[in-house]
Design a protein around this motif. Structure first.
Motif, PDB file in Angstrom:
ATOM      1  N   THR A 291      -2.433 -12.351 -13.108  1.00 26.23           N
ATOM      2  CA  THR A 291      -1.927 -13.244 -14.164  1.00 26.23           C
ATOM      3  C   THR A 291      -2.936 -13.585 -15.249  1.00 26.23           C
ATOM      4  OG1 THR A 291      -2.524 -15.234 -12.924  1.00 26.23           O
ATOM      5  CG2 THR A 291      -0.333 -14.304 -12.513  1.00 26.23           C
ATOM      6  N   GLY A 292      -4.193 -13.207 -15.064  1.00 25.50           N
ATOM      7  CA  GLY A 292      -5.230 -13.584 -16.018  1.00 25.50           C
ATOM      8  C   GLY A 292      -5.744 -14.982 -15.721  1.00 25.50           C
ATOM      9  N   LEU A 293      -6.730 -15.395 -16.478  1.00 24.04           N
ATOM     10  CA  LEU A 293      -7.291 -16.738 -16.311  1.00 24.04           C
ATOM     11  C   LEU A 293      -6.379 -17.757 -16.978  1.00 24.04           C
ATOM     12  CD1 LEU A 293     -11.052 -16.022 -17.054  1.00 24.04           C
ATOM     13  CD2 LEU A 293     -10.065 -16.715 -14.870  1.00 24.04           C
ATOM     14  N   SER A 294      -6.220 -18.885 -16.326  1.00 24.43           N
ATOM     15  CA  SER A 294      -5.402 -19.932 -16.924  1.00 24.43           C
ATOM     16  C   SER A 294      -6.285 -21.106 -17.324  1.00 24.43           C
ATOM     17  CB  SER A 294      -4.319 -20.394 -15.940  1.00 24.43           C
ATOM     18  OG  SER A 294      -4.916 -20.972 -14.806  1.00 24.43           O
ATOM     19  N   GLY A 295      -5.904 -21.768 -18.385  1.00 19.62           N
ATOM     20  CA  GLY A 295      -6.635 -22.947 -18.836  1.00 19.62           C
ATOM     21  C   GLY A 295      -8.101 -22.643 -19.094  1.00 19.62           C
ATOM     22  N   ALA A 296      -8.943 -23.548 -18.636  1.00 13.92           N
ATOM     23  CA  ALA A 296     -10.387 -23.412 -18.847  1.00 13.92           C
ATOM     24  C   ALA A 296     -11.092 -22.705 -17.689  1.00 13.92           C
ATOM     25  CB  ALA A 296     -10.998 -24.801 -19.056  1.00 13.92           C
ATOM     26  N   HIS A 297     -10.333 -22.212 -16.723  1.00 13.36           N
ATOM     27  CA  HIS A 297     -10.960 -21.554 -15.575  1.00 13.36           C
ATOM     28  C   HIS A 297     -11.815 -20.368 -16.025  1.00 13.36           C
ATOM     29  CE1 HIS A 297      -8.973 -23.725 -12.356  1.00 13.36           C
ATOM     30  NE2 HIS A 297      -7.839 -23.636 -13.045  1.00 13.36           N
ATOM     31  N   HIS A 298     -12.962 -20.262 -15.439  1.00 17.95           N
ATOM     32  CA  HIS A 298     -13.821 -19.085 -15.570  1.00 17.95           C
ATOM     33  C   HIS A 298     -14.747 -19.086 -14.361  1.00 17.95           C
ATOM     34  CE1 HIS A 298     -15.992 -22.330 -17.616  1.00 17.95           C
ATOM     35  NE2 HIS A 298     -17.122 -21.681 -17.400  1.00 17.95           N
ATOM     36  N   PHE A 299     -15.306 -17.930 -14.049  1.00 21.45           N
ATOM     37  CA  PHE A 299     -16.023 -17.786 -12.792  1.00 21.45           C
ATOM     38  C   PHE A 299     -17.417 -17.213 -12.985  1.00 21.45           C
ATOM     39  CE2 PHE A 299     -11.506 -16.443 -11.854  1.00 21.45           C
ATOM     40  CZ  PHE A 299     -11.074 -17.706 -11.526  1.00 21.45           C
TER      41      PHE A 299
END
Length: 179
Positions: free
Chosen positions: A30-38
């Motif tokens: 689904t891709g990254l949502s909102g401000a999520h990053h890793f």
């Protein structure tokens, strides 16, 4: 009679690695949502890690990648994940076994996991967990800093000096039997 021990530490570590696997699998779909990053730290000296030679030479033991704005072809399998990233404008495909992962951080929700690893395996020949090695939990970028796939962070910072405030970093040391 030989006493068998239940490998709780390995079982917990595998369960926590499954969290990372599921998050990456969902991101692949689904891709990254909102401000999520890793931020994902891993051992480059693990035998099944595949990174370009110039990165392996620069980061001989460990490196951290950022999955945020510029990554592609994220593929997640049972034992590894593969992702395309750009380093100094050079595209690269990295293959990282989950057994090589040493840290996972999603600073947008202050969630992190830290795994104890040595060069190639988490256990020595006796089945005992090896002592902790240098860890890589990246410093959280300041609010005005923009982290992207060109950012590669390495180091030996710990949750206490990571600048992450009250980040929820889970380490397995608290559950390990002291020698």
């Amino acid at each position: 009679m030989t006493e068998q021990r239940i490998p709780y530490d390995e079982m917990v570590q595998n369960a926590l690695l499954n969290v990372v696997r599921e998050v990456l699998a969902e991101t692949a779909k689904t891709g990254l949502s909102g401000a999520h990053h890793f931020y994902i730290a891993f051992r480059t000296d693990h035998p099944d890690v595949s990174v370009p030679a110039y990165l392996k030479e620069r980061y001989k033991e460990e490196m951290t990648i950022v999955l945020q704005n510029q990554f592609w072809d994220l593929r997640v399998e049972k034992d590894f994940f593969q992702v395309g990233l750009s380093f100094n404008r050079k595209p690269a495909i990295l293959t990282i076994p989950f057994a090589a992962v040493t840290g996972f951080l999603d600073p947008s929700v202050e969630f992190g996991l830290q795994f104890q690893r040595n060069g190639a395996d988490a256990a020595d020949g006796n089945g005992k967990v090896s002592p902790p090695v240098k860890k890589a939990i990246p410093k959280r970028p300041a609010a005005d800093d923009k982290a992207d796939a060109d950012d590669v962070v390495t180091g030996d910072t710990t949750p206490d000096d990571s600048g992450g405030g009250d980040a929820n970093v889970v380490t397995l040391d608290a559950f390990r039997k002291k020698k």
